[in-house]
Design a protein around this motif. Structure first.
Motif, PDB file in Angstrom:
ATOM      1  N   PHE A  68       0.248  -0.825   0.050  1.00  0.00           N
ATOM      2  CA  PHE A  68       0.276   0.023  -0.571  1.00  0.00           C
ATOM      3  C   PHE A  68       0.921   1.613   0.531  1.00  0.00           C
ATOM      4  N   ASP A  69       1.951   1.743   1.049  1.00  0.00           N
ATOM      5  CA  ASP A  69       3.000   1.778   0.450  1.00  0.00           C
ATOM      6  C   ASP A  69       3.510   2.916  -0.725  1.00  0.00           C
ATOM      7  N   THR A  70       4.234   1.773  -1.435  1.00  0.00           N
ATOM      8  CA  THR A  70       4.752   1.586  -2.854  1.00  0.00           C
ATOM      9  C   THR A  70       3.171   2.158  -3.930  1.00  0.00           C
ATOM     10  N   ALA A  71       2.196   1.252  -3.881  1.00  0.00           N
ATOM     11  CA  ALA A  71       1.544   2.494  -3.896  1.00  0.00           C
ATOM     12  C   ALA A  71       1.031   3.848  -3.823  1.00  0.00           C
ATOM     13  N   ALA A  72       1.125   4.444  -2.964  1.00  0.00           N
ATOM     14  CA  ALA A  72       0.669   5.552  -2.225  1.00  0.00           C
ATOM     15  C   ALA A  72       1.748   6.717  -3.223  1.00  0.00           C
ATOM     16  N   ASP A  73       3.575   5.715  -3.195  1.00  0.00           N
ATOM     17  CA  ASP A  73       4.731   6.272  -3.742  1.00  0.00           C
ATOM     18  C   ASP A  73       3.868   6.562  -5.226  1.00  0.00           C
ATOM     19  N   LEU A  74       3.463   5.989  -6.032  1.00  0.00           N
ATOM     20  CA  LEU A  74       3.883   6.249  -7.308  1.00  0.00           C
ATOM     21  C   LEU A  74       2.389   7.478  -7.565  1.00  0.00           C
ATOM     22  N   VAL A  75       1.525   8.304  -6.439  1.00  0.00           N
ATOM     23  CA  VAL A  75       0.753   8.626  -7.044  1.00  0.00           C
ATOM     24  C   VAL A  75       0.988  10.361  -5.937  1.00  0.00           C
ATOM     25  N   GLY A  76       2.160  10.094  -5.461  1.00  0.00           N
ATOM     26  CA  GLY A  76       2.924  10.733  -5.033  1.00  0.00           C
ATOM     27  C   GLY A  76       3.370  11.904  -5.268  1.00  0.00           C
ATOM     28  N   SER A  77       4.009  13.275  -4.810  1.00  0.00           N
ATOM     29  CA  SER A  77       5.139  13.814  -6.007  1.00  0.00           C
ATOM     30  C   SER A  77       6.546  13.850  -5.751  1.00  0.00           C
ATOM     31  N   GLY A  78       7.821  14.078  -6.630  1.00  0.00           N
ATOM     32  CA  GLY A  78       8.750  13.916  -6.472  1.00  0.00           C
ATOM     33  C   GLY A  78       8.891  13.000  -7.782  1.00  0.00           C
ATOM     34  N   SER A  79      10.988  13.188  -8.249  1.00  0.00           N
ATOM     35  CA  SER A  79      11.118  12.736  -9.003  1.00  0.00           C
ATOM     36  C   SER A  79      10.460  11.556  -9.695  1.00  0.00           C
ATOM     37  N   LEU A  80      11.224  10.221 -10.753  1.00  0.00           N
ATOM     38  CA  LEU A  80      10.908   9.369 -11.420  1.00  0.00           C
ATOM     39  C   LEU A  80      12.287   8.648 -10.708  1.00  0.00           C
ATOM     40  N   ASP A  81      13.264   8.988 -10.759  1.00  0.00           N
ATOM     41  CA  ASP A  81      13.767   8.506  -9.627  1.00  0.00           C
ATOM     42  C   ASP A  81      14.066   8.121  -8.440  1.00  0.00           C
ATOM     43  N   ASP A  82      13.429   9.188  -7.193  1.00  0.00           N
ATOM     44  CA  ASP A  82      12.966   8.840  -6.098  1.00  0.00           C
ATOM     45  C   ASP A  82      12.007   7.332  -5.934  1.00  0.00           C
ATOM     46  N   ALA A  83      11.321   7.703  -7.030  1.00  0.00           N
ATOM     47  CA  ALA A  83       9.948   6.782  -6.756  1.00  0.00           C
ATOM     48  C   ALA A  83      10.303   5.042  -6.956  1.00  0.00           C
ATOM     49  N   LEU A  84      11.375   5.329  -7.735  1.00  0.00           N
ATOM     50  CA  LEU A  84      12.236   4.016  -8.114  1.00  0.00           C
ATOM     51  C   LEU A  84      13.139   3.450  -7.475  1.00  0.00           C
ATOM     52  N   ALA A  85      13.994   4.175  -6.792  1.00  0.00           N
ATOM     53  CA  ALA A  85      14.253   3.568  -5.061  1.00  0.00           C
ATOM     54  C   ALA A  85      13.899   3.334  -4.529  1.00  0.00           C
ATOM     55  N   ARG A  86      12.622   4.220  -3.946  1.00  0.00           N
ATOM     56  CA  ARG A  86      11.882   3.624  -2.706  1.00  0.00           C
ATOM     57  C   ARG A  86      11.038   2.197  -3.465  1.00  0.00           C
ATOM     58  N   ILE A  87      11.032   2.019  -4.219  1.00  0.00           N
ATOM     59  CA  ILE A  87       9.771   0.495  -4.922  1.00  0.00           C
ATOM     60  C   ILE A  87      11.098   0.081  -4.897  1.00  0.00           C
ATOM     61  N   ALA A  88      12.238   0.041  -5.672  1.00  0.00           N
ATOM     62  CA  ALA A  88      13.592  -0.860  -4.635  1.00  0.00           C
ATOM     63  C   ALA A  88      13.730  -1.155  -3.594  1.00  0.00           C
ATOM     64  N   GLU A  89      13.951  -0.464  -2.433  1.00  0.00           N
ATOM     65  CA  GLU A  89      13.850  -0.686  -0.795  1.00  0.00           C
ATOM     66  C   GLU A  89      13.129  -1.584   0.097  1.00  0.00           C
ATOM     67  N   ARG A  90      11.835  -1.212  -0.962  1.00  0.00           N
ATOM     68  CA  ARG A  90      10.807  -1.969  -0.211  1.00  0.00           C
ATOM     69  C   ARG A  90      10.859  -2.920  -0.803  1.00  0.00           C
ATOM     70  N   ALA A  91      11.242  -3.342  -1.864  1.00  0.00           N
ATOM     71  CA  ALA A  91      10.884  -4.444  -2.863  1.00  0.00           C
ATOM     72  C   ALA A  91      12.263  -5.627  -1.743  1.00  0.00           C
ATOM     73  N   ALA A  92      13.308  -4.743  -1.501  1.00  0.00           N
ATOM     74  CA  ALA A  92      14.857  -5.370  -0.537  1.00  0.00           C
ATOM     75  C   ALA A  92      13.959  -5.296   0.913  1.00  0.00           C
ATOM     76  N   THR A  93      13.144  -5.338   1.639  1.00  0.00           N
ATOM     77  CA  THR A  93      12.408  -5.163   2.575  1.00  0.00           C
ATOM     78  C   THR A  93      11.947  -6.331   2.307  1.00  0.00           C
ATOM     79  N   GLU A  94      10.389  -6.692   1.171  1.00  0.00           N
ATOM     80  CA  GLU A  94       9.821  -7.671   1.855  1.00  0.00           C
ATOM     81  C   GLU A  94      10.657  -8.744   1.045  1.00  0.00           C
ATOM     82  N   ILE A  95      11.799  -9.103  -0.100  1.00  0.00           N
ATOM     83  CA  ILE A  95      12.155 -10.876  -0.447  1.00  0.00           C
ATOM     84  C   ILE A  95      13.706 -10.330   0.473  1.00  0.00           C
ATOM     85  N   ARG A  96      13.784 -10.767   1.307  1.00  0.00           N
ATOM     86  CA  ARG A  96      15.206 -10.511   2.662  1.00  0.00           C
ATOM     87  C   ARG A  96      16.113 -11.391   2.081  1.00  0.00           C
ATOM     88  N   ALA A  97      16.719 -11.124   0.859  1.00  0.00           N
ATOM     89  CA  ALA A  97      18.085 -11.763  -0.033  1.00  0.00           C
ATOM     90  C   ALA A  97      19.066 -10.423   0.148  1.00  0.00           C
TER      91      ALA A  97
END
Length: 248
Positions: A68-97
């Motif tokens: 849900f937080d990631t979905a909220a990031d997609l409609v929030g303000s900020g640059s594309l690079d920031d949005a992708l960084a947050r998506i990558a960070e949350r994916a890293a938190t979810e998949i604990r590799a």
């Protein structure tokens, strides 16, 4: 239940007796079912089982909150690079590799965006070049790769990597694919925004060009106005306008 049918089992509960003693199809004013369990058939649940279920429920809540937080990031303000960084960070938190890598490119010729954790700069650069050259990506069996793609185009890939002896669970693949689709949505939105901005600039330039032509008196003035407008419309660096001279 009908004759010969086995007692139903639902959600791990003990077998129940279900009796359909009135049916509207046979003239009764209502359909009525009676459901009952034998009190002595209910096995007690151990404390360890309750604790395990609570941990699983808490983990599911955290996963859902992260998505849900990631979905909220997609409609929030900020640059594309920031949005992708947050998506990558949350994916890293979810998949604990221990290692994660997101490599995407909005369009051919555009900048390749990379976000990595646990990968060396040389490794990130190698995969960046591989994406740019449209090469085939070959990864070890201990890596999990999800394409970042949509109906618009293929953008790149999202990777989670374990050491050689480790393997991923099926649900981890599903989670990685969800975050890869999030990244594709962010790129689709950014591409649509860039296209809309470009069209707005083109429309403004065309309007400005038409106004300039209305006051231009000579062929050279018209050619100059044309040369000024073309770079915005076709995104070029140099423009040459040649005027025909019938006598020359």
């Amino acid at each position: 239940r009908g004759l010969g049918e086995q007692p139903p089992v639902l959600f791990g509960l003990p077998a129940a007796e279900i009796v359909h003693d009135a049916c509207a199809a046979f003239g009764a004013p209502e359909c009525r079912y009676l459901v009952s369990w034998r009190a002595d058939a209910t096995a007690p649940v151990s404390a360890s089982e309750v604790d395990r279920l609570q941990r699983e429920l808490g983990s599911m809540r955290e996963r859902l909150r992260g998505m849900f937080d990631t979905a909220a990031d997609l409609v929030g303000s900020g640059s594309l690079d920031d949005a992708l960084a947050r998506i990558a960070e949350r994916a890293a938190t979810e998949i604990r590799a221990p290692r994660h890598l997101l490599v995407v490119q909005m369009a051919p010729g555009e900048e390749v965006l990379c976000h990595g954790r646990g990968f060396s700069p040389d490794e990130i650069e190698r995969y960046r070049r591989l994406l740019t050259s449209d090469g085939q990506i070959s990864v070890p069996g201990s890596w999990l790769t999800a394409p970042v793609s949509s109906e618009r185009r293929d953008y790149g890939f999202l990777v989670a990597a374990y050491p050689e002896q480790s393997r991923f669970l099926p649900q981890e693949r599903q989670s990685l694919e969800v975050y890869a689709r999030y990244a594709a949505v962010a790129l689709d939105s950014a591409a649509a925004r860039v296209q809309a901005e470009r069209r707005s600039r083109e429309s403004a330039r065309l309007l400005q060009f038409s106004r300039a032509l209305s006051v231009a008196g000579t062929s050279k003035e018209i050619a100059a106005r044309l040369a000024e407008s073309i770079p915005v419309l076709v995104d070029c660096d140099e423009v040459g306008v040649y005027l025909w001279d019938g006598t020359e």
